[in-house]
Scaffold this motif. Structure first.
Motif, PDB file in Angstrom:
ATOM      1  N   PHE A 109      17.926  -9.076  46.619  1.00 15.59           N
ATOM      2  CA  PHE A 109      17.186  -8.813  45.387  1.00 15.59           C
ATOM      3  C   PHE A 109      17.576  -9.811  44.294  1.00 15.59           C
ATOM      4  O   PHE A 109      16.736 -10.239  43.505  1.00 15.59           O
ATOM      5  CB  PHE A 109      17.450  -7.384  44.905  1.00 15.59           C
ATOM      6  N   ILE A 110      18.847 -10.184  44.254  1.00 22.30           N
ATOM      7  CA  ILE A 110      19.286 -11.181  43.276  1.00 22.30           C
ATOM      8  C   ILE A 110      18.620 -12.529  43.565  1.00 22.30           C
ATOM      9  O   ILE A 110      18.180 -13.235  42.645  1.00 22.30           O
ATOM     10  CB  ILE A 110      20.822 -11.307  43.283  1.00 22.30           C
ATOM     11  N   LEU A 111      18.526 -12.886  44.844  1.00 28.60           N
ATOM     12  CA  LEU A 111      17.836 -14.124  45.202  1.00 28.60           C
ATOM     13  C   LEU A 111      16.368 -14.077  44.797  1.00 28.60           C
ATOM     14  O   LEU A 111      15.782 -15.104  44.441  1.00 28.60           O
ATOM     15  CB  LEU A 111      17.961 -14.383  46.706  1.00 28.60           C
ATOM     16  N   CYS A 112      15.759 -12.888  44.843  1.00 26.90           N
ATOM     17  CA  CYS A 112      14.367 -12.746  44.414  1.00 26.90           C
ATOM     18  C   CYS A 112      14.208 -13.025  42.922  1.00 26.90           C
ATOM     19  O   CYS A 112      13.125 -13.394  42.470  1.00 26.90           O
ATOM     20  CB  CYS A 112      13.855 -11.332  44.722  1.00 26.90           C
ATOM     21  N   ALA A 113      15.268 -12.827  42.153  1.00 23.41           N
ATOM     22  CA  ALA A 113      15.223 -13.132  40.725  1.00 23.41           C
ATOM     23  C   ALA A 113      15.411 -14.616  40.460  1.00 23.41           C
ATOM     24  O   ALA A 113      15.135 -15.086  39.353  1.00 23.41           O
ATOM     25  CB  ALA A 113      16.302 -12.331  39.985  1.00 23.41           C
ATOM     26  N   ILE A 114      15.843 -15.357  41.464  1.00 21.06           N
ATOM     27  CA  ILE A 114      16.118 -16.781  41.305  1.00 21.06           C
ATOM     28  C   ILE A 114      15.055 -17.648  41.963  1.00 21.06           C
ATOM     29  O   ILE A 114      14.612 -18.650  41.389  1.00 21.06           O
ATOM     30  CB  ILE A 114      17.502 -17.118  41.901  1.00 21.06           C
ATOM     31  N   MET A 115      14.622 -17.246  43.152  1.00 17.30           N
ATOM     32  CA  MET A 115      13.659 -18.042  43.914  1.00 17.30           C
ATOM     33  C   MET A 115      12.290 -17.383  43.956  1.00 17.30           C
ATOM     34  O   MET A 115      12.180 -16.156  43.945  1.00 17.30           O
ATOM     35  CB  MET A 115      14.166 -18.260  45.338  1.00 17.30           C
ATOM     36  N   GLU A 161      24.171  -6.866  51.360  1.00 14.99           N
ATOM     37  CA  GLU A 161      23.281  -7.998  51.587  1.00 14.99           C
ATOM     38  C   GLU A 161      21.872  -7.734  51.053  1.00 14.99           C
ATOM     39  O   GLU A 161      21.191  -8.671  50.620  1.00 14.99           O
ATOM     40  CB  GLU A 161      23.238  -8.345  53.074  1.00 14.99           C
ATOM     41  N   LEU A 162      21.430  -6.481  51.051  1.00 18.58           N
ATOM     42  CA  LEU A 162      20.127  -6.184  50.458  1.00 18.58           C
ATOM     43  C   LEU A 162      20.169  -6.408  48.954  1.00 18.58           C
ATOM     44  O   LEU A 162      19.233  -6.981  48.368  1.00 18.58           O
ATOM     45  CB  LEU A 162      19.707  -4.746  50.755  1.00 18.58           C
ATOM     46  N   LYS A 163      21.242  -6.013  48.287  1.00 21.70           N
ATOM     47  CA  LYS A 163      21.356  -6.251  46.846  1.00 21.70           C
ATOM     48  C   LYS A 163      21.417  -7.752  46.552  1.00 21.70           C
ATOM     49  O   LYS A 163      20.845  -8.220  45.564  1.00 21.70           O
ATOM     50  CB  LYS A 163      22.595  -5.528  46.288  1.00 21.70           C
ATOM     51  N   ARG A 164      22.090  -8.502  47.405  1.00 22.62           N
ATOM     52  CA  ARG A 164      22.112  -9.955  47.228  1.00 22.62           C
ATOM     53  C   ARG A 164      20.715 -10.542  47.414  1.00 22.62           C
ATOM     54  O   ARG A 164      20.341 -11.488  46.716  1.00 22.62           O
ATOM     55  CB  ARG A 164      23.103 -10.578  48.223  1.00 22.62           C
TER      56      ARG A 164
END
Length: 347
Positions: A100-106, A95-98
């Motif tokens: 970080f992915i959301l940080c690249a989108i939002m 969930e932490l890696k997910r």
């Protein structure tokens, strides 16, 4: 006779000491799951399925993490949290890696899980490795900062739920860490802006990543197209009800957007998971008091706020309190350091 009694007492004392040592050894060798966890957790899945719109971003993230760094975080976290099992840690790391992915989108990504945030804190202890990871993945340093006051963020939570499920789908184990999904709608006027935007899904998108990272640009464009295509059938009020199905990502997201667009006062009730799915949502989430911002090559700050005051309940999920930030009203938390992060936080 006295000698015989002494021998018997010594034998019993020896047996007692041996059993005591064995019990202590056993309790220190095996980590027990906390009482709040489910009786069994399945193995953590891939960060993103190959069919997901963020699969290329997930590959980029994995390539940005060195095996040595990943193992160091795991070893340190499990040593500091002996009550956490290996499988539970795998879910936290997933969930932490997910996140970080959301940080690249939002552009603004609240941290709605204190447990996931605990792993982030551990990660920050490896200052140089963490900086190298975020710069390689996001193109800039992702800083971790605290909020100065508890501010409810229902709108930010609405965006978090929509984009998270769009990218990773929904399952009860993820919901147990993040809190119940789809309790708060995205304001209709923000949805109108998102479908009118020419390239991104509006001001909520991470413009810096969009311009620097091809994988992020592709994902952001696809999210915009998906939002528009789901809203289009009911944009003119052609339907008054949509089924909610948590086993179908498309059906779930369409319903979430429909009831948000309809500005239904009963949004949370309409989006409540069926009883058979709610029973798997154990209380395991509380929000962190920390936030983050990323600094691009020109020193500009892009805020990623973390929420306060969200308490997960078994029946109602995350309680975000009153007040809505319809225009993205989270204040910039700046770059103040977090005392619990040691050298991992940035000023």
């Amino acid at each position: 006779m006295n000698s015989f009694l002494i021998v018997i007492i010594c034998i019993f004392a020896f047996i007692f000491v041996i059993n005591l040592v064995r019990k202590r050894s056993s309790s220190s060798t095996y980590r027990k799951a906390p009482k709040s966890s489910p009786t069994s957790l399945p193995p953590a899945p891939a960060v993103a399925e190959t069919t997901s719109i963020v699969y290329p971003l997930a590959q980029r993230l994995e390539q940005s993490l060195s095996p040595q760094f990943t193992e160091s975080i795991r070893t340190r976290f499990l040593a500091d949290h002996p009550q956490v099992t290996d499988v539970q840690y795998d879910w936290l790391w997933l969930e932490l890696k997910r996140y970080f992915i959301l940080c690249a989108i939002m552009d603004k990504v609240p941290m709605f899980s204190s447990k996931v945030d605990d792993v982030w804190h551990e990660m920050l202890m490896f200052t140089r490795d963490y900086q190298q990871f975020t710069e390689k993945f996001l193109g800039n340093m992702l800083h971790h900062t605290p909020h100065t006051s508890p501010v409810p963020m229902p709108t930010e939570r609405g965006w978090f739920d929509l984009i998270y499920v769009e990218c990773f789908g929904w399952n009860p184990h993820s919901a147990s860490l993040w809190g119940t999904f789809f309790r708060h709608p995205i304001p209709k006027k923000e949805l109108e802006v998102s479908i009118a935007a020419e390239s991104t899904f509006g001001p909520r998108a991470n413009r810096s990543a969009y311009e620097q990272i091809p994988e992020a640009q592709t994902a952001i464009q696809q999210i915009r197209r998906n939002i528009r295509s789901r809203i289009h059938p009911f944009k003119n009020g052609s339907k008054n009800h949509y089924d909610v199905n948590y086993s179908s990502t498309n059906t779930l997201l369409t319903a979430a957007l429909f009831y948000a667009w309809s500005e239904s006062p009963d949004y949370g009730q309409f989006m409540m998971p069926p009883a058979e799915e709610r029973k798997d949502m154990y209380t395991g989430s509380s929000s962190s008091g920390c936030g983050s911002f990323s600094s691009d090559d020109h020193g500009h700050k892009h805020s990623h706020h973390h929420d306060h005051g969200h308490h997960n309940s078994h029946s109602g999920g995350s309680d975000h309190g009153g007040g809505s930030h319809d225009s993205g009203g989270s204040s910039d938390s700046g770059g103040s350091s977090c005392s619990s992060c040691g050298g991992g936080c940035s000023n």
